[in-house]
Design a protein around this motif. Structure first.
Motif, PDB file in Angstrom:
ATOM      1  N   THR A   1       1.489   4.249  -3.083  1.00 23.24           N
ATOM      2  CA  THR A   1       1.458   5.707  -2.907  1.00 23.24           C
ATOM      3  C   THR A   1       2.762   6.324  -3.391  1.00 23.24           C
ATOM      4  OG1 THR A   1       0.123   5.321  -0.964  1.00 23.24           O
ATOM      5  CG2 THR A   1       0.969   7.524  -1.267  1.00 23.24           C
TER       6      THR A   1
ATOM      7  N   SER B   1     -14.271  15.370  -2.953  1.00 24.29           N
ATOM      8  CA  SER B   1     -13.050  14.823  -3.529  1.00 24.29           C
ATOM      9  C   SER B   1     -13.395  13.774  -4.587  1.00 24.29           C
ATOM     10  CB  SER B   1     -12.193  14.239  -2.411  1.00 24.29           C
ATOM     11  OG  SER B   1     -11.570  13.061  -2.795  1.00 24.29           O
TER      12      SER B   1
ATOM     13  N   ASN C   1      -8.963  14.505   1.161  1.00 28.30           N
ATOM     14  CA  ASN C   1      -9.144  13.224   1.851  1.00 28.30           C
ATOM     15  C   ASN C   1      -8.509  13.241   3.232  1.00 28.30           C
ATOM     16  OD1 ASN C   1     -10.374  12.265  -0.405  1.00 28.30           O
ATOM     17  ND2 ASN C   1      -8.556  11.249  -1.203  1.00 28.30           N
ATOM     18  N   ILE C   2      -7.277  13.757   3.303  1.00 33.61           N
ATOM     19  CA  ILE C   2      -6.587  13.744   4.597  1.00 33.61           C
ATOM     20  C   ILE C   2      -7.378  14.562   5.602  1.00 33.61           C
ATOM     21  CG2 ILE C   2      -4.547  14.574   5.806  1.00 33.61           C
ATOM     22  CD1 ILE C   2      -2.892  13.669   3.450  1.00 33.61           C
TER      23      ILE C   2
ATOM     24  N   ILE D   1     -24.852  10.759  -4.099  1.00 30.23           N
ATOM     25  CA  ILE D   1     -25.858  10.711  -3.028  1.00 30.23           C
ATOM     26  C   ILE D   1     -25.594   9.557  -2.052  1.00 30.23           C
ATOM     27  CG2 ILE D   1     -28.292  10.177  -2.522  1.00 30.23           C
ATOM     28  CD1 ILE D   1     -29.059  11.878  -4.859  1.00 30.23           C
TER      29      ILE D   1
ATOM     30  N   ALA E   1       0.834  -1.205   0.000  1.00 29.75           N
ATOM     31  CA  ALA E   1       0.000   0.000   0.000  1.00 29.75           C
ATOM     32  C   ALA E   1       0.870   1.256   0.000  1.00 29.75           C
ATOM     33  CB  ALA E   1      -0.924  -0.004   1.206  1.00 29.75           C
ATOM     34  N   VAL E   2       1.934   1.229   0.812  1.00 32.52           N
ATOM     35  CA  VAL E   2       2.823   2.390   0.861  1.00 32.52           C
ATOM     36  C   VAL E   2       3.560   2.542  -0.464  1.00 32.52           C
ATOM     37  CG1 VAL E   2       4.741   3.433   2.083  1.00 32.52           C
ATOM     38  CG2 VAL E   2       3.096   2.047   3.332  1.00 32.52           C
TER      39      VAL E   2
ATOM     40  N   PRO F   1      -8.581   9.235  -6.781  1.00 34.34           N
ATOM     41  CA  PRO F   1      -9.370   9.058  -8.008  1.00 34.34           C
ATOM     42  C   PRO F   1      -8.800   7.927  -8.857  1.00 34.34           C
ATOM     43  CG  PRO F   1      -8.807  11.362  -7.699  1.00 34.34           C
ATOM     44  CD  PRO F   1      -8.083  10.616  -6.638  1.00 34.34           C
TER      45      PRO F   1
ATOM     46  N   THR G   1      -7.098  16.196  -4.304  1.00 35.36           N
ATOM     47  CA  THR G   1      -7.958  15.184  -3.675  1.00 35.36           C
ATOM     48  C   THR G   1      -7.297  14.619  -2.425  1.00 35.36           C
ATOM     49  OG1 THR G   1      -7.056  13.524  -5.168  1.00 35.36           O
ATOM     50  CG2 THR G   1      -9.167  14.484  -5.767  1.00 35.36           C
ATOM     51  N   LEU G   2      -5.967  14.483  -2.451  1.00 33.47           N
ATOM     52  CA  LEU G   2      -5.285  13.953  -1.265  1.00 33.47           C
ATOM     53  C   LEU G   2      -5.492  14.880  -0.073  1.00 33.47           C
ATOM     54  CD1 LEU G   2      -3.400  11.603  -0.425  1.00 33.47           C
ATOM     55  CD2 LEU G   2      -1.523  13.203  -0.654  1.00 33.47           C
TER      56      LEU G   2
ATOM     57  N   ASN H   1      -2.239   5.499   5.054  1.00 34.48           N
ATOM     58  CA  ASN H   1      -1.984   5.300   3.650  1.00 34.48           C
ATOM     59  C   ASN H   1      -3.098   4.534   2.955  1.00 34.48           C
ATOM     60  OD1 ASN H   1      -0.249   4.938   1.344  1.00 34.48           O
ATOM     61  ND2 ASN H   1       1.308   5.408   2.859  1.00 34.48           N
TER      62      ASN H   1
ATOM     63  N   ASN I   1      -6.269   6.564   2.658  1.00 34.12           N
ATOM     64  CA  ASN I   1      -6.174   7.584   1.621  1.00 34.12           C
ATOM     65  C   ASN I   1      -6.204   6.982   0.231  1.00 34.12           C
ATOM     66  OD1 ASN I   1      -6.113  10.147   2.860  1.00 34.12           O
ATOM     67  ND2 ASN I   1      -4.087   9.676   3.649  1.00 34.12           N
ATOM     68  N   LEU I   2      -5.528   5.857   0.094  1.00 37.17           N
ATOM     69  CA  LEU I   2      -5.470   5.196  -1.208  1.00 37.17           C
ATOM     70  C   LEU I   2      -6.879   4.835  -1.680  1.00 37.17           C
ATOM     71  CD1 LEU I   2      -2.910   4.813  -2.669  1.00 37.17           C
ATOM     72  CD2 LEU I   2      -2.747   2.486  -1.821  1.00 37.17           C
TER      73      LEU I   2
ATOM     74  N   LEU J   1     -10.678  12.645   6.423  1.00 35.93           N
ATOM     75  CA  LEU J   1     -10.489  11.458   7.255  1.00 35.93           C
ATOM     76  C   LEU J   1     -10.113  11.849   8.677  1.00 35.93           C
ATOM     77  CD1 LEU J   1      -8.666   9.089   4.765  1.00 35.93           C
ATOM     78  CD2 LEU J   1     -10.963   8.831   5.694  1.00 35.93           C
TER      79      LEU J   1
ATOM     80  N   LEU K   1      -4.509  17.033  -9.675  1.00 39.04           N
ATOM     81  CA  LEU K   1      -5.690  16.311  -9.201  1.00 39.04           C
ATOM     82  C   LEU K   1      -5.362  15.510  -7.948  1.00 39.04           C
ATOM     83  CD1 LEU K   1      -8.627  15.427  -9.964  1.00 39.04           C
ATOM     84  CD2 LEU K   1      -7.595  13.506 -11.147  1.00 39.04           C
ATOM     85  N   PHE K   2      -4.227  14.813  -7.980  1.00 40.70           N
ATOM     86  CA  PHE K   2      -3.834  13.972  -6.851  1.00 40.70           C
ATOM     87  C   PHE K   2      -3.628  14.812  -5.599  1.00 40.70           C
ATOM     88  CE2 PHE K   2      -0.441  11.843  -4.401  1.00 40.70           C
ATOM     89  CZ  PHE K   2      -1.128  10.684  -4.070  1.00 40.70           C
TER      90      PHE K   2
ATOM     91  N   LEU L   1     -15.242  14.321   1.596  1.00 42.22           N
ATOM     92  CA  LEU L   1     -14.928  13.085   0.867  1.00 42.22           C
ATOM     93  C   LEU L   1     -15.732  13.026  -0.430  1.00 42.22           C
ATOM     94  CD1 LEU L   1     -14.686  10.162   3.452  1.00 42.22           C
ATOM     95  CD2 LEU L   1     -12.886  11.094   1.998  1.00 42.22           C
TER      96      LEU L   1
ATOM     97  N   GLY M   1     -12.561  14.006  -8.670  1.00 33.01           N
ATOM     98  CA  GLY M   1     -11.777  12.973  -9.337  1.00 33.01           C
ATOM     99  C   GLY M   1     -12.567  12.116 -10.300  1.00 33.01           C
TER     100      GLY M   1
ATOM    101  N   ARG N   1     -12.305  10.917  11.892  1.00 33.62           N
ATOM    102  CA  ARG N   1     -11.670  10.137  12.951  1.00 33.62           C
ATOM    103  C   ARG N   1     -11.804  10.839  14.299  1.00 33.62           C
ATOM    104  NH1 ARG N   1      -5.574   7.984  12.031  1.00 33.62           N
ATOM    105  NH2 ARG N   1      -5.670   6.125  13.304  1.00 33.62           N
TER     106      ARG N   1
END
Lengths: 323, 254, 418
Positions: free
Chosen positions: A43, A241, A308-309, A187, A39-40, C249, A304-305, C241, C244-245, A312, A300-301, A238, A245, A316
């Protein structure tokens, strides 16, 4: 009290050696860690490849021109004295187009999604809920290419003829059609996230308000929603975002005309639609035109990142508050 | 009759984060006897039990200090493998927790991972031995392939005991093994515990003083993380030395 | 004295505000569901026609002038059909009219006759009545999709053509059958011949690659994070991570695939291998999140039981915890695969938009996928492709519905295990 003799010898117990295969377990753990590192790595891969290709783009076109230029026409030269046939790469019309369509989408989806969530979590009977929630999930499961098809072939012509009948000139690739359909698409995202948020507001707070003689809707508006606002804000971020995207709906319904306008009836284009337009078909991989897609992708990344951050983190924090 | 201590604990402190759960526990546990740990809830008796097979290792914030030896070996020594330790110190839990597999597989699992049986017949014999020891064989011998979770609560707990002794440990730890069972199932298990001490050293945590009186030869009374008093069970219940023990067994604290 | 029964006017206002508020909620749900019904309904009604096809019976002359009995493969089959059409409609003399009568049948008419002759060699030498596939415009008329009341210049078929079609229909030479070729043909420029087999195969291969990568990696990652990972900043980093992933998009994954897999590693463009790789990276977070949830749902008593009898943590996890969590993990995986099946944008980036007639039979060959086929057909100018697109969407939705039903049944079946 009887004393216990601790000095008598025992049969020796082997507490050191076991049947487990230490080597195998070590390898298993290594594989497990490796897999979670994927996953890392993804990214890192995204960031590296976007930055690398975007850097090559910015070697040709200055970043300021890209970020603040108001002309987007990667195909042709605008003026005769321009270098080679490289076009204009001002991303502002794309950014405004993206924002316009996303804004329309949010205007559609926020009230509908939020009210659905409120009704489902506060009023609906269990049977109604059990029927409606999966139905809304269907909406979320439909591929975006289907939404795009519906927007382009049904909604856009409908809006156009509807506009004509009241004397409005609606473009056949209007921002409105794409935005409306995109709103429908998000929606379920808003309603399911808000549903969770509203459900996590403690019952005691509702009881307190109802106990003072407030009606149910007053309780929701004055007590439940205010305390759910951070969570709802996270859900909306979210969703935004996601709208920014989203690709297929705008590729199919919004078109490629890079107009700098805030009129929802005109055609606009978006970052994602341009990326698709620039990279489908055969391309030599060195032209500014092709590379500009990666610069757009990077933009775009990053946007949206960030959304998202923030979202989230808000969600949280909000959940921790009531845990 | 000389008593041989198989487990010796000295100066055992346990911390959960900043909170101290056990304070300077020193306790000797004799071989082939049933020792019961009693005390009001939250007194640290289960915590101490879980130190003996290092189940506390699973709690990330738990810290165990002091010295616990089994047959003279320090079980917290760095060269000790918890897996080997737990093969020697088995555990039966509060709620029956058979694996959602067949009765046979439940019992055979331990011997399998520890390599205790060679071949199918040896394994079959071992499974039968363990189930007989646990007094369950006659009830389940015709349905060994059925899921262990389909048994009644008391049978499940005996299955868990069979599963534990199939590994042939030295010590069997029991953490309130009857608290989830009805009186009849409890009576069967208590009888079983009495028989098992011929082959195993048993340490049992119980919240029921009657149970401690019925099954154990020695009793240790815990209170607020300290070991108040320990001795032969009948002494503890008839002539406790400490006032707190007195209060507890007469029902004034608990 | 306070009246608790008859409401004051202020209370009446509040009551009606309450009612209004509830109606807003019902209205919002109604609008959302109405949209769903309208969208799916319009696609269903549009697409249903594509599952049928129109066939026309034409009498062809297979006499020695047309086919050499010794060497039938050398015959000019298309010309035979065209001649038959000319005989059938002697009034069509002009070039334009001739082209119109040829246009009644699909472009494949020559091959269709060739196949017929191969299957019925005894027909050589005489005349035979052969069923041919009608063209897309004929098909539209036959199923009544052409509005005859419109003036001639506003519709695709002229009065003359419609008259011919009516004539054939009266002769009983027109039939409608189930369009099997929609499922057995690859893509084609001709709507009446276009099918989804190549796209379906492309999707299947892509999903296969996607599954083979994302399923094991996601399970192992989830097991590590849920069962073994120490609570530290490193684990936190992985966790943030993954979350977020899941929200990146999809097109960005396409850019990654283009730049990394195609340009850096030189993997074959347009191939299901690369498509599957990209989609597996995309579905990874979904499956990991679902797998972690179902691992968390395994009661700790199972772990304790295994560890208490001296199983090592690895043994406890792989012998007991993971098997119990498997149904939940599978459910999550199916949901992830459904997502991957519907995904379009990243596949456009790695070139899976090619015009693919042949059915791909390896993960290295150029292929397309069902949603991309939908995208391509949606863009095609022929009217008949609208119908094809809708039909392809119906097939796609059926697959998605099936996958989700399997996931739901799986969840139901294993839900009450503990």
């Amino acid at each position: 009290m009887a004393t216990v003799d601790t000095n008598t010898p025992h049969d020796a117990l082997d507490l050191v050696n076991s049947q487990r295969k230490k080597g195998v377990e070590f390898v298993v753990m290594a594989i497990l860690i490796l897999c979670s590192l994927v996953a890392v790595l993804v990214t890192v891969g995204i960031v590296l490849s976007l930055i690398f290709e975007a850097y090559r783009f910015f070697e040709r076109i200055p970043m300021t021109e890209f970020l603040f230029g108001t002309q987007w026409s990667p195909q042709t030269a605008l003026r005769a004295d321009q270098v080679a046939a490289e076009g204009a790469f001002g991303a502002v019309p794309l950014i405004t187009g993206t924002l316009l369509i996303s804004f329309i989408a949010m205007c559609v989806a926020t009230p509908l999604g939020l009210m659905s969530a409120i009704y489902l979590s506060e009023y609906a009977s269990k049977r109604f809920r059990d029927f409606v929630k999966p139905a809304l999930e269907i909406l979320a499961g439909i591929p975006t290419v289907v939404y795009g098809f519906f927007a382009a072939l049904t909604v856009a012509p409908l809006l156009r003829s509807g506009g004509e009948s009241v004397g409005l000139n609606v473009s056949s690739e209007s921002a409105l059609a794409a935005g409306l359909i995109m709103g429908m698409m998000i929606i379920p995202l808003i309603s399911s996230l808000s549903d969770d948020v509203i459900n996590s507001v403690p019952q005691a707070m509702r009881d307190a308000s109802l106990g003072l003689g407030a009606t149910h809707s007053e309780t929701i508006r004055k007590v439940v929603l205010p305390s759910a606002i951070p969570g709802v804000a996270g859900a909306l971020l979210l969703a935004a975002s996601r709208a920014i995207g989203e690709t297929m709906i705008v590729v199919m319904a919004a078109g490629l005309a890079a107009n700098l306008t805030a009129n929802p009836l005109e055609a606009v284009t978006t970052i994602t639609a341009q990326i698709v337009a620039l990279l489908t078909g055969d391309q030599e991989f060195d032209s500014a035109k092709t590379l500009s897609a990666f610069a757009l992708g990077l933009l775009l990344f990053v946007v949206t990142l960030c959304l998202n951050i923030i979202a989230l983190r808000i969600v949280r924090k909000y959940q921790e508050q009531y845990d | 009759m000389s008593k041989t201590a198989i487990i010796t604990a000295k100066d055992v402190d346990v911390f959960y984060g900043d909170k101290q759960a056990l304070d300077k526990i020193a306790l000797d546990i004799p071989e082939y006897k049933v020792t019961s740990l009693i005390g009001p809830s939250g007194c640290g008796k289960s915590t101490f039990l879980r130190c003996i097979n290092r189940m506390n290792d699973l709690v990330p914030i738990a810290r165990v200090e002091g010295d616990i030896r089994i047959a003279g070996q320090d079980i917290y020594a760095p060269e000790v493998d918890v897996v080997a330790l737990r093969a020697q110190v088995g555990m039966v839990f509060q709620k029956p927790n058979p694996f959602p597999k067949s009765i046979y597989e439940n019992v055979a699992y331990g011997p399998k991972i520890h390599g205790l049986a060679k071949g199918k017949t040896e394994m079959d014999e071992l499974v039968q031995w363990a189930l007989e020891k646990a007094g369950l064989w006659n009830e389940v011998k015709d349905r060994l392939d059925q899921p262990g979770t389909g048994l009644s609560g008391g049978q499940q707990q005996r299955l868990c005991i069979a599963r534990t002794i199939a590994v042939k440990p030295k010590v069997v730890l029991m953490d309130e093994p009857c608290s989830a069972l009805d009186p009849i199932a409890t009576a069967i298990i208590e009888e079983l515990i009495d028989e098992l001490r011929q082959n195993f050293t048993i340490v049992i945590v119980t919240h029921s003083m009657q149970q401690a009186a019925r099954v154990s030869q020695r009793t240790a009374f815990f209170h607020l993380g300290t070991l108040v008093e320990t001795g032969p069970t009948k002494n503890i219940f008839t002539s406790p030395e400490d006032e707190r023990t007195q209060n507890y067994i007469t029902g004034r604290i608990g | 004295m306070t009246d608790l029964i008859s409401p004051s006017s202020q209370l009446k206002g509040r009551k009606s505000a309450e009612t209004r508020f509830q109606w807003y909620g019902r209205g919002a749900i109604f609008v959302s569901l109405l949209f769903l019904v309208v969208m799916v309904g319009s696609i269903l009604t549009k697409g249903v026609g594509a599952f049928g096809t129109t066939n026309v019976a034409i009498e062809v002359d297979l006499g020695p002038d047309a086919i050499d009995p010794a060497n039938p493969a050398d015959a000019r089959f298309e010309k035979i059909v065209k001649d038959a059409l000319k005989t059938q409609f002697p009034e069509a003399k002009k070039r334009k009219d001739r082209r119109m009568i040829y246009g009644l049948l699909s472009n494949d008419m020559g091959f269709e006759l060739e196949r017929f002759v191969e299957a019925n060699p005894e027909a050589i030498g005489g005349t035979a009545t052969v069923w041919f596939r009608a063209s897309d415009d004929f098909d539209a008329v036959a199923k009544g999709a052409v509005d005859r009341s419109l003036p001639e210049d506003e519709r695709r078929m002229s009065d003359k053509e419609i008259a011919w079609i009516d004539q054939l229909t009266e002769q009983g030479a027109v039939e409608r059958t189930f369009n099997w070729s929609f499922f057995t043909n690859g893509d084609s420029r001709e709507p009446e011949l276009a099918g989804i087999l190549s796209a379906l195969m492309g999707s299947a291969l892509t999903l296969l690659v996607c599954f083979c990568i994302s399923f094991p990696v996601a399970i192992l990652a989830a097991i590590y994070l849920e069962e073994f990972a120490p609570k530290n900043r490193f684990s936190d980093l992985i966790e943030v991570n993954i979350n977020n992933l899941a929200a990146v998009p999809s097109i960005v994954f396409g850019l990654l695939g283009l730049s990394m897999f195609l340009n850096t590693f030189g993997m074959p463009r347009s191939s299901p291998l690369v498509g599957g790789l990209v989609l597996s990276l995309m579905t990874l977070p979904t499956i990991i999140i679902a797998a972690r949830a179902s691992l968390r749902a395994v009661p700790p008593s199972i772990r304790e039981a295994a560890l208490g009898m001296g199983a090592s943590p690895v043994q406890a996890t792989f012998h007991h915890v993971a098997p119990l969590a498997l149904p939940g993990i599978l459910t999550g995986t199916i949901v992830g695969m459904a997502q991957a099946l519907g995904e379009t944008a990243p596949l456009l980036m790695i070139g899976m938009v090619a015009f693919i007639v042949d059915v791909p039979d390896s993960i290295l060959e150029p292929a397309t996928a069902l949603p991309v086929q939908i995208f391509l057909w949606a863009d095609a100018p022929e009217r008949a492709f609208v119908e094809k697109t809708s039909a392809a969407i119906i097939v796609l939705l059926l697959f998605l519905v099936t996958m989700n039903i399997i996931a739901i049944l799986l969840r139901r079946k294993f839900e009450k295990r503990f």
